[in-house]
Design an enzyme around this catalytic site. Structure first.
Site, PDB file in Angstrom:
ATOM      1  N   GLU A 114       0.820  -1.207   0.000  1.00 22.71           N
ATOM      2  CA  GLU A 114       0.000   0.000   0.000  1.00 22.71           C
ATOM      3  C   GLU A 114       0.852   1.254   0.000  1.00 22.71           C
ATOM      4  O   GLU A 114       1.951   1.275   0.549  1.00 22.71           O
ATOM      5  CB  GLU A 114      -0.879   0.017   1.261  1.00 22.71           C
ATOM      6  CG  GLU A 114      -1.870  -1.116   1.273  1.00 22.71           C
ATOM      7  CD  GLU A 114      -2.622  -1.233   2.587  1.00 22.71           C
ATOM      8  OE1 GLU A 114      -3.798  -1.608   2.536  1.00 22.71           O
ATOM      9  OE2 GLU A 114      -2.055  -0.953   3.634  1.00 22.71           O
ATOM     10  N   CYS A 127       3.124   8.685   1.225  1.00 23.62           N
ATOM     11  CA  CYS A 127       3.779   7.781   2.177  1.00 23.62           C
ATOM     12  C   CYS A 127       4.000   6.453   1.455  1.00 23.62           C
ATOM     13  O   CYS A 127       3.041   5.845   0.976  1.00 23.62           O
ATOM     14  CB  CYS A 127       2.842   7.623   3.374  1.00 23.62           C
ATOM     15  SG  CYS A 127       3.459   6.488   4.607  1.00 23.62           S
ATOM     16  N   CYS A 134       7.194  -6.612   7.824  1.00 19.68           N
ATOM     17  CA  CYS A 134       8.327  -5.988   8.510  1.00 19.68           C
ATOM     18  C   CYS A 134       8.803  -6.946   9.582  1.00 19.68           C
ATOM     19  O   CYS A 134       7.990  -7.574  10.249  1.00 19.68           O
ATOM     20  CB  CYS A 134       7.891  -4.668   9.149  1.00 19.68           C
ATOM     21  SG  CYS A 134       9.265  -3.780   9.925  1.00 19.68           S
ATOM     22  N   CYS A 138       7.376  -4.187  15.970  1.00 15.51           N
ATOM     23  CA  CYS A 138       6.926  -3.229  16.995  1.00 15.51           C
ATOM     24  C   CYS A 138       5.532  -3.612  17.485  1.00 15.51           C
ATOM     25  O   CYS A 138       4.642  -3.935  16.700  1.00 15.51           O
ATOM     26  CB  CYS A 138       6.928  -1.810  16.437  1.00 15.51           C
ATOM     27  SG  CYS A 138       8.566  -1.330  15.876  1.00 15.51           S
ATOM     28  N   CYS A 141       2.281  -1.755  16.069  1.00 13.51           N
ATOM     29  CA  CYS A 141       2.153  -1.529  14.623  1.00 13.51           C
ATOM     30  C   CYS A 141       1.491  -2.716  13.925  1.00 13.51           C
ATOM     31  O   CYS A 141       1.901  -3.863  14.113  1.00 13.51           O
ATOM     32  CB  CYS A 141       3.552  -1.287  14.042  1.00 13.51           C
ATOM     33  SG  CYS A 141       3.567  -1.148  12.245  1.00 13.51           S
ATOM     34  N   GLY A 183       7.013  -1.478   6.344  1.00 15.69           N
ATOM     35  CA  GLY A 183       8.409  -1.910   6.294  1.00 15.69           C
ATOM     36  C   GLY A 183       9.386  -0.951   6.945  1.00 15.69           C
ATOM     37  O   GLY A 183       9.070   0.200   7.237  1.00 15.69           O
ATOM     38  N   GLU A 184      10.589  -1.471   7.166  1.00 17.21           N
ATOM     39  CA  GLU A 184      11.669  -0.679   7.753  1.00 17.21           C
ATOM     40  C   GLU A 184      12.666  -0.364   6.621  1.00 17.21           C
ATOM     41  O   GLU A 184      13.398  -1.249   6.164  1.00 17.21           O
ATOM     42  CB  GLU A 184      12.336  -1.499   8.873  1.00 17.21           C
ATOM     43  CG  GLU A 184      13.665  -0.974   9.362  1.00 17.21           C
ATOM     44  CD  GLU A 184      13.663   0.501   9.740  1.00 17.21           C
ATOM     45  OE1 GLU A 184      12.821   0.918  10.542  1.00 17.21           O
ATOM     46  OE2 GLU A 184      14.520   1.239   9.221  1.00 17.21           O
ATOM     47  N   SER A 215      12.148   7.265   7.292  1.00 23.89           N
ATOM     48  CA  SER A 215      11.880   7.036   8.717  1.00 23.89           C
ATOM     49  C   SER A 215      12.409   5.676   9.145  1.00 23.89           C
ATOM     50  O   SER A 215      12.195   4.677   8.464  1.00 23.89           O
ATOM     51  CB  SER A 215      10.367   7.098   8.958  1.00 23.89           C
ATOM     52  OG  SER A 215      10.063   6.761  10.294  1.00 23.89           O
ATOM     53  N   SER A 237      11.855   6.917  14.839  1.00 23.87           N
ATOM     54  CA  SER A 237      10.740   6.573  15.712  1.00 23.87           C
ATOM     55  C   SER A 237      11.291   6.266  17.094  1.00 23.87           C
ATOM     56  O   SER A 237      11.639   5.133  17.397  1.00 23.87           O
ATOM     57  CB  SER A 237      10.001   5.361  15.145  1.00 23.87           C
ATOM     58  OG  SER A 237       9.596   5.650  13.826  1.00 23.87           O
ATOM     59  N   LEU A 238      11.386   7.286  17.903  1.00 18.82           N
ATOM     60  CA  LEU A 238      11.949   7.108  19.251  1.00 18.82           C
ATOM     61  C   LEU A 238      10.906   6.417  20.139  1.00 18.82           C
ATOM     62  O   LEU A 238      11.179   5.380  20.740  1.00 18.82           O
ATOM     63  CB  LEU A 238      12.371   8.470  19.814  1.00 18.82           C
ATOM     64  CG  LEU A 238      13.130   8.436  21.128  1.00 18.82           C
ATOM     65  CD1 LEU A 238      14.408   7.637  21.017  1.00 18.82           C
ATOM     66  CD2 LEU A 238      13.444   9.861  21.594  1.00 18.82           C
ATOM     67  N   ASN A 239       9.728   7.004  20.227  1.00 19.59           N
ATOM     68  CA  ASN A 239       8.556   6.338  20.824  1.00 19.59           C
ATOM     69  C   ASN A 239       8.625   6.019  22.315  1.00 19.59           C
ATOM     70  O   ASN A 239       7.651   5.507  22.868  1.00 19.59           O
ATOM     71  CB  ASN A 239       8.202   5.048  20.068  1.00 19.59           C
ATOM     72  CG  ASN A 239       7.748   5.309  18.648  1.00 19.59           C
ATOM     73  OD1 ASN A 239       7.516   6.453  18.276  1.00 19.59           O
ATOM     74  ND2 ASN A 239       7.620   4.281  17.843  1.00 19.59           N
ATOM     75  N   ASN A 313      -2.955   5.139  16.522  1.00 15.80           N
ATOM     76  CA  ASN A 313      -4.098   4.763  15.685  1.00 15.80           C
ATOM     77  C   ASN A 313      -4.445   3.308  15.980  1.00 15.80           C
ATOM     78  O   ASN A 313      -3.659   2.421  15.664  1.00 15.80           O
ATOM     79  CB  ASN A 313      -3.749   4.882  14.197  1.00 15.80           C
ATOM     80  CG  ASN A 313      -3.508   6.326  13.825  1.00 15.80           C
ATOM     81  OD1 ASN A 313      -4.323   7.196  14.107  1.00 15.80           O
ATOM     82  ND2 ASN A 313      -2.369   6.596  13.217  1.00 15.80           N
ATOM     83  N   CYS A 356      -1.156   6.037   9.888  1.00 16.58           N
ATOM     84  CA  CYS A 356       0.111   5.448  10.336  1.00 16.58           C
ATOM     85  C   CYS A 356      -0.162   4.164  11.092  1.00 16.58           C
ATOM     86  O   CYS A 356      -0.995   4.137  11.997  1.00 16.58           O
ATOM     87  CB  CYS A 356       0.796   6.357  11.357  1.00 16.58           C
ATOM     88  SG  CYS A 356       1.472   7.819  10.683  1.00 16.58           S
TER      89      CYS A 356
HETATM   90  N1  SAH Z   1       9.563   1.367   9.857  1.00 17.72           N
HETATM   91  C1  SAH Z   1       9.712   2.755   9.903  1.00 17.72           C
HETATM   92  C2  SAH Z   1       8.753   3.498   9.014  1.00 17.72           C
HETATM   93  C3  SAH Z   1       7.348   2.987   8.957  1.00 17.72           C
HETATM   94  S1  SAH Z   1       6.359   3.216  10.407  1.00 17.72           S
HETATM   95  C4  SAH Z   1       9.607   3.266  11.331  1.00 17.72           C
HETATM   96  O1  SAH Z   1       9.212   2.508  12.214  1.00 17.72           O
HETATM   97  O2  SAH Z   1       9.970   4.418  11.556  1.00 17.72           O
HETATM   98  C5  SAH Z   1       6.016   4.957  10.336  1.00 17.72           C
HETATM   99  C6  SAH Z   1       5.637   5.584  11.676  1.00 17.72           C
HETATM  100  O3  SAH Z   1       4.356   5.114  12.105  1.00 17.72           O
HETATM  101  C7  SAH Z   1       6.615   5.261  12.801  1.00 17.72           C
HETATM  102  O4  SAH Z   1       6.978   6.444  13.491  1.00 17.72           O
HETATM  103  C8  SAH Z   1       5.795   4.360  13.722  1.00 17.72           C
HETATM  104  O5  SAH Z   1       6.251   4.496  15.043  1.00 17.72           O
HETATM  105  C9  SAH Z   1       4.387   4.877  13.505  1.00 17.72           C
HETATM  106  N2  SAH Z   1       3.329   3.935  13.820  1.00 17.72           N
HETATM  107  C10 SAH Z   1       3.297   2.611  13.600  1.00 17.72           C
HETATM  108  N3  SAH Z   1       2.134   2.086  14.028  1.00 17.72           N
HETATM  109  C11 SAH Z   1       1.386   3.120  14.506  1.00 17.72           C
HETATM  110  C12 SAH Z   1       0.065   3.226  15.052  1.00 17.72           C
HETATM  111  N4  SAH Z   1      -0.725   2.158  15.165  1.00 17.72           N
HETATM  112  N5  SAH Z   1      -0.352   4.442  15.412  1.00 17.72           N
HETATM  113  C13 SAH Z   1       0.415   5.531  15.261  1.00 17.72           C
HETATM  114  N6  SAH Z   1       1.659   5.492  14.733  1.00 17.72           N
HETATM  115  C14 SAH Z   1       2.139   4.297  14.371  1.00 17.72           C
HETATM  116 FE1  SF4 Z   2       8.235  -2.079  11.125  1.00 18.12          FE
HETATM  117 FE2  SF4 Z   2       8.081   0.599  11.483  1.00 18.12          FE
HETATM  118 FE3  SF4 Z   2       5.954  -1.003  11.986  1.00 18.12          FE
HETATM  119 FE4  SF4 Z   2       8.086  -1.074  13.590  1.00 18.12          FE
HETATM  120  S1  SF4 Z   2       6.706   0.695  13.257  1.00 18.12           S
HETATM  121  S2  SF4 Z   2       6.980  -2.867  12.785  1.00 18.12           S
HETATM  122  S3  SF4 Z   2       9.737  -0.778  12.136  1.00 18.12           S
HETATM  123  S4  SF4 Z   2       6.915  -0.654  10.013  1.00 18.12           S
END
Ligand code: SAH
Ligand code: SF4
Length: 366
Positions: A114, A127, A134, A138, A141, A183-184, A215, A237-239, A313, A356
């Site tokens: 997508e 995007c 991936c 995480c 995600c 994906g990463e 990212s 993505s520090l998070n 989300n 996201c």
């Molecule tokens: N793999 C890379 C890029 C794709 S994810 C990464 O992790 O950075 C893109 C962004 O979406 C990241 O910052 C991730 O932390 C965020 N993300 C993933 N799942 C999410 C969710 N359910 N709600 C909000 N942000 C989310």
């Molecule tokens: Fe992969 Fe980014 Fe999702 Fe983490 S947040 S599982 S690195 S796509």
């Protein structure tokens, strides 16, 4: 709203075996420099021929050699024998209430991916995905629920942008590109780098490096490499603000912890006036306390950055919850009071699963 496009059925398993065994080289995956070498070495053709083919592929967006009318018939025939034009087929376009469009695309092997086109004021941000699934895993995600099936080829990454151009039509163009889909990106480094070279090429789409952001979840060794190889923007993505929290969310934090990651960010070669984007997914009751906000201000001290808060989300089966909007605001105020630039990103396109962390390559029930 969903419009089904009249497109050939997806490759079945027989076709899949055939395509995967296709020994012909994928010209759309090659940046122009490499294409020039290949033309010289494989075909004994001059570099300008490769430039012509590059522009057919990336500016005129043709999908077969027979359309490349300024090449001789003999050369087109020879190309068909030894080369192919990789890429994707467009399966479906979904349009959300807010104008966000999600494109569902299929690889030649039949995998679905997508990409999302997001209108922001008078600009369009796209995007894009870098992998099918991936492997980072995480916890918050949806993409992580799908194992890593395949790295996307450079042609498949670039083709998401070419299809987006096709869908939005002439007269408009994609203004910003973010590698934040499935994906990463830094786990598929060489293909991502090839796609960046092609997308920024002046004889291709010629997208500005300032308008592209990659990212990462924190694949530390590749952060320095990216900085050395091409001057695009970096988002991380520090998070989380402690290693215990972050390891629970992003398993690779065990390998590259917050300290190692921060050192890589501080060493990242930033061009003047550019900043690293620090992404912070806000999960209610997990990483959204005001103490977290204060810890974040300390962690980021001295780093040229801006902070992007992403309220979680939800997706079916997710254990996390989105914090209340006024709580997100209070968290943002702590950062602003410490002089950080903060944006809160309420994702668009939620009604079509385009926000996201909501991308899983599955067509949605209409
Ligand atoms: N793999 C890379 C890029 C794709 S994810 C990464 O992790 O950075 C893109 C962004 O979406 C990241 O910052 C991730 O932390 C965020 N993300 C993933 N799942 C999410 C969710 N359910 N709600 C909000 N942000 C989310
Ligand atoms: Fe992969 Fe980014 Fe999702 Fe983490 S947040 S599982 S690195 S796509």
């Amino acid at each position: 709203m969903s419009e089904r496009l009249p497109i050939a059925p997806r490759a079945g398993s027989a076709a899949r075996t055939k395509i995967e065994a296709d020994p012909r080289v994928d010209l759309k995956s090659m940046p122009r420099e490499r294409l020039g070498l290949w033309f010289k070495e494989e075909l004994g053709e001059p570099r300008y021929r490769a430039d012509q083919v590059f522009s057919w592929l990336h500016q005129k967006r043709v999908r077969s050699f027979s359309d490349m009318t300024n090449l001789s018939k003999a050369l087109r025939g020879r190309l068909d024998e030894v080369a192919r034009i990789g890429g994707l087929t467009l399966e479906e376009v979904k349009v959300a209430k807010d104008g966000t469009r999600k494109l569902l695309l299929a690889t030649a092997a039949g995998d679905l991916i997508e990409t999302v086109i997001i209108p922001m004021e008078d600009r369009l941000t796209q995007c894009i995905s870098s992998q099918v699934g991936c492997k980072i895993g995480c916890d918050f995600c949806l993409t992580a629920r799908m194992p890593l099936r395949r790295h996307l080829a450079a042609s498949e990454i670039v083709d998401q942008v070419l299809w987006a151009q096709e869908v939005i039509g002439e007269g408009k163009s994609i203004n910003n590109l973010v590698y934040m889909g499935m994906g990463e990106p830094l786990d598929n480094y060489s293909n991502v780098l090839a796609s960046l070279k092609t997308l920024t090429d002046e004889q291709g789409l010629h997208m500005g490096t300032k308008r592209i952001t990659v990212s990462t979840s924190g694949v530390v060794p590749k952060i320095a490499k990216l900085g050395a190889d091409i001057k695009v923007n970096l988002a991380v993505s520090l998070n989380a603000t402690t290693d215990a929290q972050r390891t629970a969310l992003i398993p690779i934090n065990k390998v590259w912890n917050i300290e190692t990651l921060m050192a890589a960010l501080r060493a990242f070669p930033l061009p003047p006036r550019r900043r690293i984007t620090v992404e912070y997914v806000m999960l209610a009751g997990f990483n959204d306390s005001l103490e977290d906000a204060v810890r974040l201000t300390r962690l980021l001290r001295g780093l040229r950055c801006k902070v992007n808060l992403i309220p979680f989300n939800p997706w079916p089966g997710s254990v996390y919850k989105r914090p209340a909007a006024d709580h997100v605001d209070r968290f943002a105020v702590v950062l602003r009071d410490a002089d950080y630039t903060v944006t809160v990103r309420y994702s668009k396109g939620e009604d079509i699963g385009a926000a996201c962390g909501q991308l899983d390559g599955a067509p949605q029930a209409a």
